[in-house]
Design a protein around this motif. Structure first.
Motif, mmCIF file in Angstrom:
data_model
loop_
_atom_site.group_PDB
_atom_site.id
_atom_site.type_symbol
_atom_site.label_atom_id
_atom_site.label_comp_id
_atom_site.label_asym_id
_atom_site.label_seq_id
_atom_site.Cartn_x
_atom_site.Cartn_y
_atom_site.Cartn_z
ATOM 1 N N VAL B 32 0.850 -1.202 0.000
ATOM 2 C CA VAL B 32 0.000 0.000 0.000
ATOM 3 C C VAL B 32 0.883 1.248 0.000
ATOM 4 O O VAL B 32 1.781 1.375 0.832
ATOM 5 N N VAL B 122 -2.897 -0.878 -3.607
ATOM 6 C CA VAL B 122 -3.821 0.229 -3.338
ATOM 7 C C VAL B 122 -2.968 1.470 -3.075
ATOM 8 O O VAL B 122 -1.893 1.367 -2.474
ATOM 9 N N PRO B 146 -6.309 0.805 -7.587
ATOM 10 C CA PRO B 146 -7.385 1.450 -6.819
ATOM 11 C C PRO B 146 -6.835 2.599 -5.977
ATOM 12 O O PRO B 146 -5.775 2.468 -5.362
ATOM 13 N N LYS B 163 -12.095 3.413 -8.937
ATOM 14 C CA LYS B 163 -11.674 2.311 -9.813
ATOM 15 C C LYS B 163 -12.339 2.568 -11.164
ATOM 16 O O LYS B 163 -13.246 1.841 -11.570
ATOM 17 N N VAL B 213 -8.969 0.810 2.648
ATOM 18 C CA VAL B 213 -7.829 0.022 2.163
ATOM 19 C C VAL B 213 -7.944 -1.416 2.663
ATOM 20 O O VAL B 213 -7.803 -2.378 1.888
ATOM 21 N N LEU B 216 -10.660 -3.280 0.883
ATOM 22 C CA LEU B 216 -10.277 -3.645 -0.491
ATOM 23 C C LEU B 216 -9.366 -4.867 -0.498
ATOM 24 O O LEU B 216 -9.526 -5.776 -1.301
#
Lengths: 74, 253
Positions: B32, B122, B146, B163, B213, B216
């Motif tokens: 991330v 992400v 994303p 997205k 996050v 996802l």
């Protein structure tokens, strides 16, 4: 025709959160902003039916217009 | 496999319905990137590190200043003058040594943004200005990464998940940032330095960004895709607005 106006953040001050307004056919988003005394460059997001629109968008019966100021800090 | 120490550290995730050991493994495998180690980035980084995200990237070219500390909770008084990526990385290592930190002490620009966002699962947008926000959103959209994006000011904030390369159940594409935000006129945007911000506001929005996050990565719940959360902490009003096209005959999108 009836439209719904939703205001957010600073725009609520001395105005309202949600209101229904009877407006003339052909009313644009810019007309609504003018009537509410909202300065166009202060606007960050304008949603009609859940999608960003420009100020020349002509509103139709039943539209819900959401108006947000520019909020871009991090 | 987790060490004994990790199993204990993540015990409340591991017993949690819908996370468990497999979910915790997904978090460990995840990468991330958080752009901006400021008001939004601070709580996002801390919670993502605590949650056991395996690799965290941090992008920030700024140094910690005293006036940051009222809200940028990843930095401490002793960090004033230190690059934010260094200060944030040290705080993350102190919190969870299992997290690998990749630091980018640079300002995002057209030349570097593509390489920086490439390869992350992400990206979190914790930047403090619109041009960089759009630059980041465009780069993530082009690479199908994303983007959890948020903005804060004074007592207010917004948050959404982008997205734009995917379509919804109605066959319409998901919105990108340009579908949601007006590109502001140069010099018309008040900054937090000018108008101020209640310190907890980015705390709330940054924590919510970290939540998105985790959802996802874990495949849990309904992320804020095609929806935007607007938060008014004066009225304590949390409103989720749809950001999808309602197909209505005769009404142009």
């Amino acid at each position: 025709m009836l439209i719904t106006i939703k205001l957010f953040a600073t725009f609520r001050q001395d105005r309202f959160r949600v209101a229904e307004r009877d407006v003339a056919e052909g009313t644009t988003v810019a007309d609504v902003l003018r009537a509410l005394d909202i300065d166009e460059p202060e606007v960050g997001m304008l949603f009609v039916r859940g999608r960003h629109v420009e100020t020349d968008r002509v509103l139709v019966e039943g539209d819900a217009l959401a108006i947000f100021p520019l909020v871009g800090g991090g | 496999m987790f060490s004994r120490e990790e199993t204990e550290r993540y015990a409340r995730h591991i017993v949690l319905r819908d996370v468990g050991g497999p979910g915790q493994q997904k978090l460990k495998a995840a990468r991330v990137l958080v752009v901006g180690a400021g008001g939004l980035g601070s709580p996002a980084l801390l919670y993502l590190a605590a949650a056991g995200i395996g690799t965290l990237g941090i992008v920030d070219d700024d140094v910690v200043s005293l006036s940051n500390l009222q809200r940028q909770v990843i930095h401490a008084t002793a960090d004033v003058g230190r690059p934010k990526v260094e200060s944030a990385a040290a705080a993350i290592r102190g919190l969870n040594p299992h997290v690998e930190v990749r630091s980018h002490p640079v300002r995002l620009d057209e030349g570097n943004v593509g390489g920086i966002v490439e390869g992350w699962d992400v990206v979190v947008d914790g930047v403090d200005n619109f041009p960089t926000r759009f630059l980041l959103a465009d780069a993530c959209a082009a690479r199908k990464v994303p983007l959890v994006t948020a903005g804060v000011q004074e007592f207010w904030g917004w948050l959404t998940v982008l997205k734009p390369w995917e379509t919804g159940p109605d066959g319409m594409p998901n919105p990108g940032l340009h579908d949601l935000l007006r590109v502001p006129e140069e010099g018309r945007v008040a900054t937090c330095a000018q108008v101020g911000i209640l310190g907890v506001v980015p705390g709330v929005l940054g924590t919510l960004a970290a939540t998105e996050v985790l959802k996802l990565i874990l495949g849990l719940g309904e992320p804020l895709v095609r929806r935007m959360l607007n938060v008014d902490l004066l009225d304590m009003d949390f409103a989720v607005e749809p950001t999808e096209v309602e197909a209505i005959a005769g009404v142009p999108g």
